[in-house]
Write a protein that holds these residues in place. Sequence first.
Motif, PDB file in Angstrom:
ATOM      1  N   LEU A 245       0.831  -1.208   0.000  1.00  0.00           N
ATOM      2  CA  LEU A 245       0.000   0.000   0.000  1.00  0.00           C
ATOM      3  C   LEU A 245       0.864   1.256   0.000  1.00  0.00           C
ATOM      4  CD1 LEU A 245      -2.789   1.329   0.154  1.00  0.00           C
ATOM      5  CD2 LEU A 245      -2.626   1.141   2.646  1.00  0.00           C
ATOM      6  N   SER A 246       1.944   1.257   0.740  1.00  0.00           N
ATOM      7  CA  SER A 246       2.796   2.448   0.778  1.00  0.00           C
ATOM      8  C   SER A 246       3.452   2.699  -0.575  1.00  0.00           C
ATOM      9  CB  SER A 246       3.852   2.325   1.871  1.00  0.00           C
ATOM     10  OG  SER A 246       4.732   1.270   1.610  1.00  0.00           O
ATOM     11  N   LYS A 247       3.802   1.646  -1.292  1.00  0.00           N
ATOM     12  CA  LYS A 247       4.383   1.812  -2.637  1.00  0.00           C
ATOM     13  C   LYS A 247       3.351   2.358  -3.616  1.00  0.00           C
ATOM     14  CE  LYS A 247       7.739  -1.831  -1.967  1.00  0.00           C
ATOM     15  NZ  LYS A 247       8.155  -3.180  -2.334  1.00  0.00           N
ATOM     16  N   ILE A 248       2.131   1.853  -3.515  1.00  0.00           N
ATOM     17  CA  ILE A 248       1.066   2.321  -4.407  1.00  0.00           C
ATOM     18  C   ILE A 248       0.753   3.793  -4.125  1.00  0.00           C
ATOM     19  CG2 ILE A 248      -1.396   2.078  -4.928  1.00  0.00           C
ATOM     20  CD1 ILE A 248      -1.013  -0.955  -4.499  1.00  0.00           C
ATOM     21  N   LEU A 249       0.620   4.145  -2.849  1.00  0.00           N
ATOM     22  CA  LEU A 249       0.319   5.534  -2.496  1.00  0.00           C
ATOM     23  C   LEU A 249       1.440   6.474  -2.900  1.00  0.00           C
ATOM     24  CD1 LEU A 249      -1.346   5.131   1.014  1.00  0.00           C
ATOM     25  CD2 LEU A 249      -2.459   5.650  -1.162  1.00  0.00           C
ATOM     26  N   ALA A 250       2.680   6.037  -2.730  1.00  0.00           N
ATOM     27  CA  ALA A 250       3.812   6.880  -3.124  1.00  0.00           C
ATOM     28  C   ALA A 250       3.836   7.101  -4.631  1.00  0.00           C
ATOM     29  CB  ALA A 250       5.120   6.253  -2.667  1.00  0.00           C
ATOM     30  N   SER A 251       3.537   6.070  -5.400  1.00  0.00           N
ATOM     31  CA  SER A 251       3.542   6.241  -6.857  1.00  0.00           C
ATOM     32  C   SER A 251       2.382   7.124  -7.321  1.00  0.00           C
ATOM     33  CB  SER A 251       3.510   4.887  -7.554  1.00  0.00           C
ATOM     34  OG  SER A 251       2.338   4.188  -7.219  1.00  0.00           O
ATOM     35  N   ILE A 252       1.218   6.977  -6.700  1.00  0.00           N
ATOM     36  CA  ILE A 252       0.086   7.851  -7.055  1.00  0.00           C
ATOM     37  C   ILE A 252       0.403   9.296  -6.701  1.00  0.00           C
ATOM     38  CG2 ILE A 252      -2.317   8.425  -6.484  1.00  0.00           C
ATOM     39  CD1 ILE A 252      -2.814   5.422  -6.130  1.00  0.00           C
ATOM     40  N   PHE A 253       1.001   9.513  -5.522  1.00  0.00           N
ATOM     41  CA  PHE A 253       1.322  10.869  -5.101  1.00  0.00           C
ATOM     42  C   PHE A 253       2.356  11.500  -6.036  1.00  0.00           C
ATOM     43  CE2 PHE A 253       3.271  14.189  -2.571  1.00  0.00           C
ATOM     44  CZ  PHE A 253       2.172  14.773  -1.972  1.00  0.00           C
ATOM     45  N   LEU A 254       3.381  10.763  -6.404  1.00  0.00           N
ATOM     46  CA  LEU A 254       4.396  11.299  -7.319  1.00  0.00           C
ATOM     47  C   LEU A 254       3.808  11.601  -8.696  1.00  0.00           C
ATOM     48  CD1 LEU A 254       7.522   9.191  -6.394  1.00  0.00           C
ATOM     49  CD2 LEU A 254       7.131  11.615  -5.971  1.00  0.00           C
ATOM     50  N   PHE A 255       2.938  10.721  -9.178  1.00  0.00           N
ATOM     51  CA  PHE A 255       2.292  10.961 -10.475  1.00  0.00           C
ATOM     52  C   PHE A 255       1.439  12.230 -10.419  1.00  0.00           C
ATOM     53  CE2 PHE A 255      -1.159  10.251 -13.565  1.00  0.00           C
ATOM     54  CZ  PHE A 255      -0.381  10.160 -14.722  1.00  0.00           C
ATOM     55  N   ALA A 256       0.678  12.409  -9.337  1.00  0.00           N
ATOM     56  CA  ALA A 256      -0.159  13.598  -9.187  1.00  0.00           C
ATOM     57  C   ALA A 256       0.703  14.844  -9.026  1.00  0.00           C
ATOM     58  CB  ALA A 256      -1.091  13.443  -7.991  1.00  0.00           C
TER      59      ALA A 256
END
Length: 78
Positions: free
Chosen positions: A6-17
């Motif tokens: 979950l932390s990897k997914i959230l970090a990638s979504i945040f960086l993309f945004a």
Amino acid sequence: MLKTRLSKILASIFLFALIMGPGPGLYLVNPSPNNPSTTTFLGMPVLFAWASFWFFVQAGVVLVAYRKLWTNGKDLDE
């Protein structure tokens, strides 16, 4: 730091945004310089709506991380 899936997914979504909000994403919705009329989305200028959308994506990521990942010892006992 990035131990769970979950932390990897959230970090990638945040960086993309973070990239899409003020960066190259603005060129996708920016009106043409040849067309002086303003483009609106739900009554807001499209550039403002674009940046607001990505802000809410980032805020959502922070809220999910707060509720699911950022815990202390007392939260684990309950």
